[in-house]
Scaffold this active site. Sequence first.
Site, short mmCIF file in Angstrom:
data_model
loop_
_atom_site.label_atom_id
_atom_site.label_comp_id
_atom_site.label_asym_id
_atom_site.label_seq_id
_atom_site.Cartn_x
_atom_site.Cartn_y
_atom_site.Cartn_z
N HIS A 60 0.96 -1.02 -0.09
CA HIS A 60 0.02 0.21 0.07
C HIS A 60 1.08 1.03 0.03
O HIS A 60 1.95 1.32 0.51
CB HIS A 60 -0.72 0.05 1.39
CG HIS A 60 -1.90 0.99 1.44
ND1 HIS A 60 -1.64 2.17 1.77
CD2 HIS A 60 -3.09 0.95 1.24
CE1 HIS A 60 -2.72 2.96 2.02
NE2 HIS A 60 -3.83 2.15 1.69
N ASP A 111 3.00 -4.65 7.84
CA ASP A 111 1.89 -3.67 7.85
C ASP A 111 0.78 -4.75 8.00
O ASP A 111 0.48 -5.38 6.99
CB ASP A 111 1.85 -3.23 6.65
CG ASP A 111 0.54 -2.24 6.24
OD1 ASP A 111 -0.16 -2.50 7.07
OD2 ASP A 111 0.48 -1.64 5.20
N GLN A 149 -4.73 -4.88 6.98
CA GLN A 149 -5.73 -5.88 6.49
C GLN A 149 -5.67 -6.98 7.21
O GLN A 149 -6.77 -7.78 7.27
CB GLN A 149 -5.33 -6.22 4.93
CG GLN A 149 -5.52 -5.03 4.09
CD GLN A 149 -6.79 -4.39 4.11
OE1 GLN A 149 -7.90 -4.90 4.51
NE2 GLN A 149 -6.87 -2.98 3.73
N LYS A 190 -10.17 -0.67 10.72
CA LYS A 190 -10.22 -1.51 9.80
C LYS A 190 -10.58 -2.93 10.50
O LYS A 190 -11.04 -4.22 10.00
CB LYS A 190 -9.17 -1.76 8.96
CG LYS A 190 -8.85 -0.80 8.07
CD LYS A 190 -7.93 -1.24 6.93
CE LYS A 190 -7.12 -0.07 6.28
NZ LYS A 190 -7.86 0.87 5.17
N CYS A 193 -5.00 2.87 -3.32
CA CYS A 193 -3.61 3.52 -2.86
C CYS A 193 -2.34 2.33 -3.08
O CYS A 193 -1.90 2.01 -2.39
CB CYS A 193 -3.52 3.72 -1.26
SG CYS A 193 -4.86 5.10 -0.93
#
Lengths: 148, 426
Positions: free
Chosen positions: B143, B220, B223, B246, B384
Amino acid sequence: MADLRDLYQELILEHSKAPRNYRQLAGADHKAEGFNPLCGDHFTVYLKMDGDSIQDIAFQGSGCAISKASASMMTQSIKGKTKEQAKELFEHFHRTVTGTANGDGSDLGKLTVFAGVSEFPTRVKCATLAWHTLQAALEGSQESVSTE
Amino acid sequence: MTRVLSMASGSAQAALQETPSGFDVHRVRADFPILQRKVRGRDLVYLDNAATSQKPAAVIEAISRYYERDNSNIHRGVHYLAERATAEFEAARKTIQSFLNAARPEEIIFVRSATEAINLVAQTYGRAHLAAGDEVLITAMEHHSDIVPWQLLCEEKQARLRVAPINDAGELILEEFERLLSPRTKIVAVAHISNALGTINPLATMVRMAHDKGIPVLVDGAQAAPRLPVDVQELDCDFYAFSGHKAYGPTGIGVLYGKLALLEKMPPYQGGGDMISSVTFEKTTFNKVPHKFEAGTPDMAGAVGLRAALEYLNGLGLPNIVAHEHELLTYATDAISRIPGIRVIGTAREKAGVLSFVLDGVHPHDMGTILDQEGIAIRTGHHCAQPVMERFAVDATARASFGLYNTKEEIDALVRGIQKVKEVFA
């Protein structure tokens, strides 16, 4: 509730599938690129000026049906116009797609098919991308652009 | 014979225990007030969970309750409410610690978002460790928030950003990744799950490869946190970032996990209150970890809301959520792939509930607008992740991303919506 058919008018769909003046313009003396960083749409507008008037115009790039049809129909309505007339037309077009035009829009000609965009605020930027790019090209440098 | 019988009965018992413990999606939906509303006269079909998830009533109520009963500034006052607010805030840290299975609560730093967590590591660990000619290794599926902070850092330090490539299915090419781990690599930053493709990266292997060369790894997890059980000790990653919003929690709160030994050696991120232990005009002594990285009044209500969200997820059971979303992904992939003209972007073998696709002759934006008229919310655009779009030679995709409250009926509605798109553009 907004009707999809107001947005996706036949003429718009037709232009999006078969855009007019969709090419690189040989001998263009003005060029600008327009991006919509949020959606990835990008167009290049080419101009050939004759003094103050737009002798020829073409565009290339990719985007959604609204942005492509808008670019296509813009090239048709802008050819032969002066710089000043082009700017006035953009202002009128902008008022129409944002729903702030007071008049009947008759002098917009075929571009009135974009009036439905005003019901879809998220799509205004699609309809105006090519026009902003045109404005940048008109205001840009007078130097010949590379056509290699 | 007896042995066979007893084995059979043993495995039946195990199977009983493994049966999803009463995960009923329709009951779950009732926990989310927004799912009861109509959009454009239709039932809302919310399939944009990779952008942000909706919030259960438990989260909304926890935030209200905090403001109605406990609000005060933390770590400062000696009065009753200051104590209450501090206790709530620190309790949230402990919930997150256990959610990630971190070894200690001090390893949990509150930030605004996964983006801020990555920037924090780039600006502290990164600035302290990178020199001219060094390298940062990321992957081709990151991302923008796991690209740009490293680009900024590399520009400042005259270092080089290296990118491990992906194959046509959207899977990391592990051999290339390993080859790119060089003596100059100072940090690896990688998505746990790709937001644009849904690919689940083989993190444990990647971390082992990097650690074999003494390179720390930032993950990261924006998600992944709401989609997979995450155990940072088992993964052995050095940093793990995720966002509250999220993960069914509020916006404005995020988490950086870091190994204590690394955090203690890192310089502070921002200066201000709470991150100091003493200040004179000549010298400031910084507070200990995690407070060293938490300058200013934090998002206390956000932390309380995030705690409620993670407790909600724990209550449902992450394995149940994984199973439910996997079923949705399989069902949706099958249904969408059957539509003539559809191309699914991202076909990794290990995939989470994110389904990107394009439809011949129709720009994703037009698809998005037409689906919106049906009350269906999907994301359209580059997500993104412009380098991913470039890799697959598309300007944009349509992306349906699933959450724990989505149903097969909603996927059927999506398929009907796509048929309608095709009618408009016929």
